[in-house]
Write a protein that holds these residues in place. Structure first.
Motif, PDB file in Angstrom:
ATOM      1  N   VAL A  35      29.577  12.557  66.915  1.00  0.00           N
ATOM      2  CA  VAL A  35      29.578  13.179  68.234  1.00  0.00           C
ATOM      3  C   VAL A  35      28.172  13.655  68.590  1.00  0.00           C
ATOM      4  O   VAL A  35      27.505  14.294  67.775  1.00  0.00           O
ATOM      5  N   ARG A  36      27.769  13.343  69.816  1.00  0.00           N
ATOM      6  CA  ARG A  36      26.502  13.841  70.359  1.00  0.00           C
ATOM      7  C   ARG A  36      26.735  14.275  71.795  1.00  0.00           C
ATOM      8  O   ARG A  36      27.692  13.840  72.437  1.00  0.00           O
ATOM      9  N   SER A  37      25.821  15.100  72.283  1.00  0.00           N
ATOM     10  CA  SER A  37      25.855  15.460  73.700  1.00  0.00           C
ATOM     11  C   SER A  37      24.429  15.588  74.206  1.00  0.00           C
ATOM     12  O   SER A  37      23.493  15.781  73.422  1.00  0.00           O
ATOM     13  N   GLY A  38      24.299  15.463  75.506  1.00  0.00           N
ATOM     14  CA  GLY A  38      22.981  15.574  76.117  1.00  0.00           C
ATOM     15  C   GLY A  38      23.121  15.828  77.603  1.00  0.00           C
ATOM     16  O   GLY A  38      24.215  15.781  78.156  1.00  0.00           O
ATOM     17  N   GLY A  39      21.988  16.095  78.230  1.00  0.00           N
ATOM     18  CA  GLY A  39      21.987  16.349  79.655  1.00  0.00           C
ATOM     19  C   GLY A  39      20.811  15.686  80.336  1.00  0.00           C
ATOM     20  O   GLY A  39      19.794  15.410  79.707  1.00  0.00           O
ATOM     21  N   SER A  40      20.965  15.441  81.625  1.00  0.00           N
ATOM     22  CA  SER A  40      19.878  14.847  82.387  1.00  0.00           C
ATOM     23  C   SER A  40      18.815  15.884  82.721  1.00  0.00           C
ATOM     24  O   SER A  40      17.651  15.554  82.905  1.00  0.00           O
ATOM     25  N   GLU A  41      19.216  17.155  82.795  1.00  0.00           N
ATOM     26  CA  GLU A  41      18.301  18.276  83.034  1.00  0.00           C
ATOM     27  C   GLU A  41      18.760  19.440  82.159  1.00  0.00           C
ATOM     28  O   GLU A  41      19.377  20.387  82.651  1.00  0.00           O
ATOM     29  N   PRO A  42      18.491  19.403  80.845  1.00  0.00           N
ATOM     30  CA  PRO A  42      19.035  20.415  79.934  1.00  0.00           C
ATOM     31  C   PRO A  42      18.658  21.853  80.308  1.00  0.00           C
ATOM     32  O   PRO A  42      17.523  22.113  80.729  1.00  0.00           O
ATOM     33  N   ALA A  43      19.616  22.729  80.146  1.00  0.00           N
ATOM     34  CA  ALA A  43      19.404  24.162  80.368  1.00  0.00           C
ATOM     35  C   ALA A  43      18.684  24.764  79.162  1.00  0.00           C
ATOM     36  O   ALA A  43      18.438  24.087  78.161  1.00  0.00           O
ATOM     37  N   ASP A  44      18.376  26.045  79.266  1.00  0.00           N
ATOM     38  CA  ASP A  44      17.711  26.751  78.168  1.00  0.00           C
ATOM     39  C   ASP A  44      18.687  27.149  77.065  1.00  0.00           C
ATOM     40  O   ASP A  44      18.291  27.321  75.925  1.00  0.00           O
ATOM     41  N   GLN A  45      19.956  27.321  77.432  1.00  0.00           N
ATOM     42  CA  GLN A  45      20.955  27.770  76.457  1.00  0.00           C
ATOM     43  C   GLN A  45      22.345  27.350  76.889  1.00  0.00           C
ATOM     44  O   GLN A  45      22.555  26.968  78.030  1.00  0.00           O
ATOM     45  N   ILE A  46      23.283  27.454  75.952  1.00  0.00           N
ATOM     46  CA  ILE A  46      24.680  27.146  76.239  1.00  0.00           C
ATOM     47  C   ILE A  46      25.248  28.233  77.158  1.00  0.00           C
ATOM     48  O   ILE A  46      24.930  29.414  77.022  1.00  0.00           O
ATOM     49  N   ASN A  47      26.101  27.829  78.074  1.00  0.00           N
ATOM     50  CA  ASN A  47      26.776  28.750  78.985  1.00  0.00           C
ATOM     51  C   ASN A  47      27.603  29.750  78.165  1.00  0.00           C
ATOM     52  O   ASN A  47      28.478  29.356  77.383  1.00  0.00           O
ATOM     53  N   GLN A  48      27.326  31.030  78.350  1.00  0.00           N
ATOM     54  CA  GLN A  48      27.992  32.073  77.562  1.00  0.00           C
ATOM     55  C   GLN A  48      29.499  32.127  77.816  1.00  0.00           C
ATOM     56  O   GLN A  48      30.276  32.434  76.909  1.00  0.00           O
ATOM     57  N   VAL A  49      29.929  31.828  79.032  1.00  0.00           N
ATOM     58  CA  VAL A  49      31.362  31.837  79.332  1.00  0.00           C
ATOM     59  C   VAL A  49      32.039  30.644  78.642  1.00  0.00           C
ATOM     60  O   VAL A  49      33.156  30.765  78.135  1.00  0.00           O
ATOM     61  N   ALA A  50      31.359  29.508  78.567  1.00  0.00           N
ATOM     62  CA  ALA A  50      31.901  28.358  77.838  1.00  0.00           C
ATOM     63  C   ALA A  50      32.037  28.696  76.351  1.00  0.00           C
ATOM     64  O   ALA A  50      33.041  28.337  75.716  1.00  0.00           O
ATOM     65  N   ILE A  51      31.065  29.393  75.802  1.00  0.00           N
ATOM     66  CA  ILE A  51      31.133  29.825  74.400  1.00  0.00           C
ATOM     67  C   ILE A  51      32.359  30.710  74.193  1.00  0.00           C
ATOM     68  O   ILE A  51      33.130  30.515  73.247  1.00  0.00           O
ATOM     69  N   ALA A  52      32.552  31.676  75.101  1.00  0.00           N
ATOM     70  CA  ALA A  52      33.694  32.597  74.990  1.00  0.00           C
ATOM     71  C   ALA A  52      35.019  31.843  75.109  1.00  0.00           C
ATOM     72  O   ALA A  52      35.959  32.105  74.338  1.00  0.00           O
ATOM     73  N   ALA A  53      35.097  30.906  76.047  1.00  0.00           N
ATOM     74  CA  ALA A  53      36.339  30.138  76.238  1.00  0.00           C
ATOM     75  C   ALA A  53      36.662  29.307  75.003  1.00  0.00           C
ATOM     76  O   ALA A  53      37.823  29.209  74.596  1.00  0.00           O
ATOM     77  N   MET A  54      35.656  28.715  74.404  1.00  0.00           N
ATOM     78  CA  MET A  54      35.888  27.901  73.204  1.00  0.00           C
ATOM     79  C   MET A  54      36.246  28.771  72.004  1.00  0.00           C
ATOM     80  O   MET A  54      37.055  28.365  71.162  1.00  0.00           O
ATOM     81  N   ARG A  55      35.663  29.949  71.918  1.00  0.00           N
ATOM     82  CA  ARG A  55      36.019  30.873  70.819  1.00  0.00           C
ATOM     83  C   ARG A  55      37.510  31.212  70.858  1.00  0.00           C
ATOM     84  O   ARG A  55      38.127  31.394  69.822  1.00  0.00           O
ATOM     85  N   GLU A  56      38.054  31.299  72.066  1.00  0.00           N
ATOM     86  CA  GLU A  56      39.479  31.613  72.212  1.00  0.00           C
ATOM     87  C   GLU A  56      40.367  30.569  71.540  1.00  0.00           C
ATOM     88  O   GLU A  56      41.498  30.888  71.157  1.00  0.00           O
ATOM     89  N   VAL A  57      39.891  29.354  71.405  1.00  0.00           N
ATOM     90  CA  VAL A  57      40.676  28.298  70.760  1.00  0.00           C
ATOM     91  C   VAL A  57      40.136  27.972  69.369  1.00  0.00           C
ATOM     92  O   VAL A  57      40.447  26.933  68.785  1.00  0.00           O
ATOM     93  N   GLY A  58      39.310  28.855  68.841  1.00  0.00           N
ATOM     94  CA  GLY A  58      38.845  28.727  67.463  1.00  0.00           C
ATOM     95  C   GLY A  58      37.701  27.765  67.231  1.00  0.00           C
ATOM     96  O   GLY A  58      37.480  27.323  66.104  1.00  0.00           O
ATOM     97  N   ILE A  59      36.947  27.434  68.281  1.00  0.00           N
ATOM     98  CA  ILE A  59      35.813  26.525  68.131  1.00  0.00           C
ATOM     99  C   ILE A  59      34.545  27.252  68.548  1.00  0.00           C
ATOM    100  O   ILE A  59      34.460  27.795  69.653  1.00  0.00           O
ATOM    101  N   ASP A  60      33.565  27.255  67.666  1.00  0.00           N
ATOM    102  CA  ASP A  60      32.300  27.944  67.917  1.00  0.00           C
ATOM    103  C   ASP A  60      31.235  26.936  68.345  1.00  0.00           C
ATOM    104  O   ASP A  60      30.822  26.092  67.549  1.00  0.00           O
TER     105      ASP A  60
END
Length: 134
Positions: A35-60
């Motif tokens: 698995v890989r991921s990438g962006g056409s215009e990468p941000a400086d960091q991962i979206n904090q709300v996405a991190i929180a949402a994924m933590r809710e389902v046990g994925i960091d």
């Protein structure tokens, strides 16, 4: 396709949708997929709300770093899943391409990002079922 399918998730900033999809596929597919991921215009960091949402389902996904999607990454992948990056993703013969129409979690609250997360999970589960033998 290679014996271990190689999947690349691409969105504009590589900070939300593609990171969540990569997190799900890594968690659900384990060593059976690359698995890989990438962006056409990468941000400086991962979206904090996405991190929180994924933590809710046990994925960091908090250790992820937005990466620039390269032509080499596309060429080395068997499946390329785009998420709102339009025509910037290079096209190579013999690759499987899918465009997942998903809302961008940027600037959205946890409730909205949960819906996006859950939609991504269903799509990843379906993708995985088609990639791996029963």
């Amino acid at each position: 396709m290679t014996s271990v399918p190689r999947v690349l998730f691409v969105c504009i900033h590589n900070a939300g949708r593609s990171q969540m999809a990569a997190g799900f596929l890594s968690s659900l597919g384990g060593s059976a997929v690359t698995v890989r991921s990438g962006g056409s215009e990468p941000a400086d960091q991962i979206n904090q709300v996405a991190i929180a949402a994924m933590r809710e389902v046990g994925i960091d996904i908090s250790e992820g770093i937005p990466q620039l999607m390269t032509a080499e990454a596309v060429q080395e992948s068997d499946v390329v899943i785009t998420m709102g990056c339009g025509d910037v993703c290079p096209i190579f013969p013999g690759k499987r391409y899918e465009d997942w129409q998903l809302a961008d979690p940027a600037g959205q609250g946890l409730e909205a990002v949960r819906e996006i997360r859950d939609d991504i999970r269903v799509r990843v589960e379906s993708l995985l079922a088609g990639l791996l033998p029963a």
